[in-house]
Scaffold this motif. Structure first.
Motif: not given
Length: 149
Positions: A38-48, A74-78, A84-85
């Motif tokens: 859930v947090e990864l989704v929030k972080v990735r969208a917020s990065q974009l 590395v979320v920005a280049g996941w 990541f699973s």
């Protein structure tokens, strides 16, 4: 553009956003999504979206839920990492699709088979979470929420 805090100016829509957020989080729990996903989704969208306020908040929330600095780095280049699973990759692909929904020229297919990895409920829940964080990003950015060290 002026620096009007839209939530303070009109609290009704802000309160509705809080309820919307709670409903999306509940859908995530019902679908069995992990707090880190859930947090990864929030972080990735917020990065974009370039939302510093939400990035700071959700990186801290991810760390509190057990996330590591290595993975956050590395979320920005996941898609280029092995951190990541498959479920997390599918969720971040959905976050990118929702966030860049109108920018088809930038929308990249990362080669993740979302339908083969996540259930229908999980896809719906991740999509709602992405819609919510995109809304929060727009509220924070347009209201010029301060982000101090």
């Amino acid at each position: 553009m002026s620096h009007v805090n839209i939530g303070k100016t009109y609290s009704g829509p802000y309160k509705a956003m809080l309820d919307f957020n709670d409903q999306a989080v509940a859908a995530g729990k019902d679908a069995g999504l992990s707090p880190l996903l859930v947090e990864l989704v929030k972080v990735r969208a917020s990065q974009l979206n370039g939302c510093a306020f939400c990035l700071r908040m959700h990186c801290a929330d991810a760390i509190a839920a057990g996330e590591t600095a290595d993975r956050l780095a590395v979320v920005a280049g996941w898609w280029e990492s092995q951190y990541f699973s498959p479920e997390e990759q599918a969720a971040m692909q959905i976050a990118e699709r929702v966030t860049m929904i109108g920018d088809h020229g930038r929308l990249v297919d990362r080669g993740v088979d979302v339908d083969g990895i996540l259930s229908e409920k999980q896809i719906a829940a991740v999509t709602w979470l992405a819609v919510v964080i995109n809304s929060w990003n727009r509220i924070a950015i347009s209201s010029h929420y301060l982000v101090h060290p």
